[in-house]
Design a protein around this motif. Sequence first.
Motif: not given
Length: 272
Positions: A41, A43, A45, A53
Motif C-alpha cells: 500500500e 499512500n 495524504s 492510495f
Amino acid sequence: MRLLGGALLALVVFASPAAAGFNSWTSESTPDPFTGGVKVEVNYSSSLRSGIFILCDSADHGLEVRAIAGWDYVADLDKLDAEGKIAVDGKVILDVKGKPGAYGNNVAGVSFVLKLDEARTLVDALAGAQSQVAIKDGISAEPHLMGARGSTKSASSLQKCLSAQLQRGGTDSAKEGGSDSGESPGAGEGRRMAMFVLSAFATEQRCKNYKLRSENLPKDEPSAEVKAEFQRILKAEKEQVANSLAKFSCHASAAEVMKYTDLSYDDVWSVQ
C-alpha cells in the motif's frame, strides 16, 4: 486547547503506518498468508480526509489507484463513470476510467483498476518523479496535486510487487487465459471463469445493491478441460477470494470482477 487539538491530530495521523506523513509518499508491505503473496500500500495524504492510495498484490496482476476526494459521498455518484487522468511532472501518462464509491466515514472517492501495462507505466513514472504527481479523479472540481517527496522509495516497493506478479505468470494475457500464464488455454479459461464467478458472488453477497446481469453472461457449453479447472478453482479459492474482496469497497470489489471478463461494466452489473 491548541495543545489538546495537536495531540488528537497526531493520534489520528499516526494511527496507520501507511498514513504516517502528510504531503509525502509512504509505503507499507504486508505478507498475505492466504495467497502467499505480499500486499503493498502506497499512500499520499493531502489532509485527514483526502489523498491517494495505490494498492498492489503480488499474487494478483495490475494494481488499484484509489483517489479519496475528501467530501461527503452522495448516492448519485453510483451512476457515474469517472474519467480520470494521471500526470507526472506536467506530462499526462494515463487516461483511466473508474467507479466512484464511499470510503471510510462516507467519504467520496474513485477506484481505478490498472492492467499490468498501465501499472508499469504509472510506477515507472512515479519512480522518476522530480516535482509533481497529479491525478484528476473525474468527480472533483479540482485535481489532486501532490509533490514527489518519497515517490522513488515508494515506487520501488510497487516495482517489486509488479515483478513478483510477472514471475507468478501475472501477465495481462492472463485475463483471456493466454499461454503466457503457464497454463493450457482450457485451464486458463477455466480459471478465469471460476475467478469471475467467485468474485462476483462475493461482491453480491456483501454489497446488496449490486446485482449481476445474468442475461448478458455467455451461455456456451465449456469443454471438459475448462469444466475440470473451473470446479477445481471454485473449491480451492472460494474462501481466499471472499477474504480478499472483504477489504475492498463495494465499487472496488465490483471492478475487481471485471479483470475476468471481456464484457463491459454495465453488461455485468446492475447497481440499484
